[in-house]
Design an enzyme around this catalytic site. Structure first.
Site, PDB file in Angstrom:
ATOM      1  N   HIS A   9      -1.716   0.887  -9.491  1.00 48.09           N
ATOM      2  CA  HIS A   9      -2.398  -0.063  -8.595  1.00 48.09           C
ATOM      3  C   HIS A   9      -3.076  -1.197  -9.391  1.00 48.09           C
ATOM      4  O   HIS A   9      -4.296  -1.400  -9.311  1.00 48.09           O
ATOM      5  CB  HIS A   9      -3.432   0.658  -7.714  1.00 48.09           C
ATOM      6  CG  HIS A   9      -3.751  -0.122  -6.461  1.00 48.09           C
ATOM      7  ND1 HIS A   9      -3.985   0.451  -5.243  1.00 48.09           N
ATOM      8  CD2 HIS A   9      -3.880  -1.464  -6.261  1.00 48.09           C
ATOM      9  CE1 HIS A   9      -4.251  -0.485  -4.346  1.00 48.09           C
ATOM     10  NE2 HIS A   9      -4.195  -1.666  -4.947  1.00 48.09           N
ATOM     11  N   ARG A  12       0.848  -1.187   0.000  1.00 53.31           N
ATOM     12  CA  ARG A  12       0.000   0.000   0.000  1.00 53.31           C
ATOM     13  C   ARG A  12       0.885   1.239   0.000  1.00 53.31           C
ATOM     14  O   ARG A  12       2.000   1.220   0.558  1.00 53.31           O
ATOM     15  CB  ARG A  12      -0.895   0.045   1.243  1.00 53.31           C
ATOM     16  CG  ARG A  12      -2.071  -0.910   1.213  1.00 53.31           C
ATOM     17  CD  ARG A  12      -3.158  -0.465   0.220  1.00 53.31           C
ATOM     18  NE  ARG A  12      -4.313  -1.329   0.267  1.00 53.31           N
ATOM     19  CZ  ARG A  12      -4.548  -2.329  -0.600  1.00 53.31           C
ATOM     20  NH1 ARG A  12      -3.710  -2.591  -1.576  1.00 53.31           N
ATOM     21  NH2 ARG A  12      -5.655  -3.036  -0.509  1.00 53.31           N
TER      22      ARG A  12
HETATM   23  P1  NAP Z   1      -2.126 -11.843   4.306  1.00 58.41           P
HETATM   24  O1  NAP Z   1      -2.318 -13.226   3.793  1.00 58.41           O
HETATM   25  O2  NAP Z   1      -3.019 -11.369   5.402  1.00 58.41           O
HETATM   26  O3  NAP Z   1      -0.601 -11.728   4.756  1.00 58.41           O
HETATM   27  C1  NAP Z   1      -0.103 -10.620   5.418  1.00 58.41           C
HETATM   28  C2  NAP Z   1       1.330 -10.894   5.820  1.00 58.41           C
HETATM   29  O4  NAP Z   1       1.884  -9.697   6.391  1.00 58.41           O
HETATM   30  C3  NAP Z   1       1.447 -11.991   6.890  1.00 58.41           C
HETATM   31  O5  NAP Z   1       2.573 -12.788   6.649  1.00 58.41           O
HETATM   32  C4  NAP Z   1       1.631 -11.187   8.179  1.00 58.41           C
HETATM   33  O6  NAP Z   1       2.361 -11.850   9.196  1.00 58.41           O
HETATM   34  C5  NAP Z   1       2.449 -10.024   7.649  1.00 58.41           C
HETATM   35  N1  NAP Z   1       2.356  -8.877   8.566  1.00 58.41           N
HETATM   36  C6  NAP Z   1       1.260  -8.191   8.955  1.00 58.41           C
HETATM   37  N2  NAP Z   1       1.587  -7.246   9.842  1.00 58.41           N
HETATM   38  C7  NAP Z   1       2.919  -7.346  10.035  1.00 58.41           C
HETATM   39  C8  NAP Z   1       3.860  -6.673  10.868  1.00 58.41           C
HETATM   40  N3  NAP Z   1       3.478  -5.683  11.690  1.00 58.41           N
HETATM   41  N4  NAP Z   1       5.147  -7.058  10.821  1.00 58.41           N
HETATM   42  C9  NAP Z   1       5.551  -8.071  10.004  1.00 58.41           C
HETATM   43  N5  NAP Z   1       4.697  -8.754   9.196  1.00 58.41           N
HETATM   44  C10 NAP Z   1       3.407  -8.396   9.215  1.00 58.41           C
HETATM   45  O7  NAP Z   1      -2.266 -10.783   3.137  1.00 58.41           O
HETATM   46  P2  NAP Z   1      -2.072 -11.006   1.556  1.00 58.41           P
HETATM   47  O8  NAP Z   1      -3.267 -11.651   0.972  1.00 58.41           O
HETATM   48  O9  NAP Z   1      -0.754 -11.653   1.348  1.00 58.41           O
HETATM   49  O10 NAP Z   1      -2.043  -9.501   1.045  1.00 58.41           O
HETATM   50  C11 NAP Z   1      -1.086  -8.589   1.536  1.00 58.41           C
HETATM   51  C12 NAP Z   1      -1.361  -7.190   1.042  1.00 58.41           C
HETATM   52  O11 NAP Z   1      -1.050  -7.074  -0.339  1.00 58.41           O
HETATM   53  C13 NAP Z   1      -2.806  -6.725   1.108  1.00 58.41           C
HETATM   54  O12 NAP Z   1      -3.191  -6.363   2.414  1.00 58.41           O
HETATM   55  C14 NAP Z   1      -2.784  -5.521   0.174  1.00 58.41           C
HETATM   56  O13 NAP Z   1      -2.408  -4.367   0.868  1.00 58.41           O
HETATM   57  C15 NAP Z   1      -1.687  -5.907  -0.832  1.00 58.41           C
HETATM   58  N6  NAP Z   1      -2.239  -6.208  -2.157  1.00 58.41           N
HETATM   59  C16 NAP Z   1      -1.980  -5.336  -3.164  1.00 58.41           C
HETATM   60  C17 NAP Z   1      -2.441  -5.585  -4.447  1.00 58.41           C
HETATM   61  C18 NAP Z   1      -2.090  -4.676  -5.588  1.00 58.41           C
HETATM   62  O14 NAP Z   1      -2.636  -4.845  -6.681  1.00 58.41           O
HETATM   63  N7  NAP Z   1      -1.178  -3.760  -5.414  1.00 58.41           N
HETATM   64  C19 NAP Z   1      -3.216  -6.725  -4.689  1.00 58.41           C
HETATM   65  C20 NAP Z   1      -3.474  -7.603  -3.635  1.00 58.41           C
HETATM   66  C21 NAP Z   1      -2.979  -7.332  -2.367  1.00 58.41           C
HETATM   67  P3  NAP Z   1       1.809 -13.180   9.891  1.00 58.41           P
HETATM   68  O15 NAP Z   1       1.940 -14.249   8.802  1.00 58.41           O
HETATM   69  O16 NAP Z   1       2.705 -13.397  11.018  1.00 58.41           O
HETATM   70  O17 NAP Z   1       0.374 -12.927  10.242  1.00 58.41           O
HETATM   71  C1  GLV Z   2      -5.665  -4.753  -3.994  1.00 59.92           C
HETATM   72  O1  GLV Z   2      -5.024  -3.793  -3.762  1.00 59.92           O
HETATM   73  C2  GLV Z   2      -6.076  -5.715  -3.021  1.00 59.92           C
HETATM   74  O2  GLV Z   2      -5.967  -5.441  -1.824  1.00 59.92           O
HETATM   75  O3  GLV Z   2      -6.518  -6.812  -3.440  1.00 59.92           O
END
Ligand code: NAP
Ligand code: GLV
Length: 309
Positions: free
Chosen positions: A272, A224
């Site tokens: 994005h 983000r």
């Molecule tokens: P997720 O499965 O919830 O994974 C989040 C990861 O971040 C977990 O490994 C978590 O640790 C870690 N984390 C959270 N807070 C932390 C902290 N304070 N210190 C260290 N690690 C921390 O989420 P996801 O599905 O992978 O998605 C992640 C993010 O990608 C989304 O929230 C979004 O912002 C971004 N995203 C962007 C796009 C785009 O098009 N740009 C698309 C999709 C997603 P734990 O494993 O220990 O819980």
């Molecule tokens: C996109 O930014 C998502 O959070 O899936």
């Protein structure tokens, strides 16, 4: 049973068709056409206007169109007693891994330098580095981070991962917590941010963090915009502390277009789009959860609001 859908206008037909094919019993209403608010039991939303959800008296479950839920937590009137389900679906995960692999290879193979050379009419070889001599670190080892790390393994990169709680992933050196980050950063030649935006991660990509990376490191941020201090990022690029950045997210969206990040010769900017939720697979995930909920079974990917992700 009605579901309120708010996505970007260009993709509404894809969603609509997928719901029609997979759950014809569900009446899908597309924002801003709400109809009788009392009928709406489910909502599947991207960036709803603050206050909207609180006006739906019979809402049972809130689904996020995206993996991130920060866009929903911004609403001070979010009905926090309702289950909030984030998006986990194969299309989104695959798209993110494509973006990460593409961006890592681009920095690994000096493509920003070669593009600048091309623009300057120069022919100059830069010594190639074997992938197994290059260290890539991924911040966030969730759905996105773990899949990207696995796919980066195909090339033989040295891989580091960072999460909040301890993790194990074959072939990946895993770090967690503040001490783990301190140990990881000096080794991170290419740093990828795939974190959710929370109080614990906001502003993490700042001057102090950049100064701890090896000189000439590259940054890839598809988490983000709120993770990055953009003034510090520009300063790190201009000083050579960072050799380049691939940015997909910004403090101001879409305001970043045309601004200094957009114009910087060492930034590759996308609006994005690193990973898009794919309607057919996403609808399958939402419909399966609605059916679980209706049957009184636990849903998958329900957010723990106390963690903010
Ligand atoms: P997720 O499965 O919830 O994974 C989040 C990861 O971040 C977990 O490994 C978590 O640790 C870690 N984390 C959270 N807070 C932390 C902290 N304070 N210190 C260290 N690690 C921390 O989420 P996801 O599905 O992978 O998605 C992640 C993010 O990608 C989304 O929230 C979004 O912002 C971004 N995203 C962007 C796009 C785009 O098009 N740009 C698309 C999709 C997603 P734990 O494993 O220990 O819980
Ligand atoms: C996109 O930014 C998502 O959070 O899936």
């Amino acid at each position: 049973m009605a579901l309120l859908l708010k996505s970007d206008a260009t993709r509404l037909t894809l969603w609509y068709d997928a719901f029609h094919a997979q759950a014809p019993e569900l009446e899908v209403r597309t924002y801003p056409e709400l109809g009788r608010r009392e009928d709406i039991e489910y909502a599947l939303l991207w960036q709803p206007p603050p206050g909207l959800l609180a006006t739906l008296p019979n809402l049972k479950v809130v689904f996020s169109v995206g993996a991130g839920i920060d866009h929903l937590l911004r609403d001070p009137e979010l009905p926090r007693h309702l289950p909030l389900v984030r998006m986990v679906e194969d299309g989104l995960t695959a798209g993110m891994s494509e973006y990460v692999v593409m961006s890592v290879l681009l920095h690994h193979r000096f493509m920003i330098d070669y593009r600048l050379q091309q623009q300057a009419g120069k022919w100059e070889e830069i010594q190639q580095i074997a992938a197994d001599q290059r260290t890539v670190a991924v911040l966030g080892m969730g759905e996105m981070g773990q899949d990207a790390l696995k796919k980066l393994g195909v090339f033989g990169f040295k891989r580091l991962g960072w999460s909040r709680t301890p993790k194990e992933l074959p072939g990946v050196e895993c770090f967690h917590g503040a001490e783990g980050l301190k140990a990881l950063l000096p080794r991170a030649e290419i740093l990828v941010c795939l974190l959710p935006l929370t109080d614990g991660t906001r502003g993490l990509l700042n001057a102090d963090l950049f100064s701890r990376l090896p000189r000439g490191a590259a940054l890839i941020n598809a988490g983000r915009g709120g993770h990055q201090d953009e003034t510090a990022l520009l300063a790190a690029l201009d000083s050579g502390q960072l050799s380049g950045a691939s940015l997909d997210v910004y403090q101001q969206e879409p305001g970043a277009a045309g601004g200094p990040l957009w114009k910087h010769p060492r930034i590759i900017a996308t609006p994005h789009v690193a990973a898009m939720t794919m309607a057919p697979t996403a609808v399958a995930s939402v419909v399966a959860n609605i059916r679980r909920f209706e049957a009184g079974q636990p849903m998958q990917n329900v957010v723990d609001l106390s963690r903010q992700y």
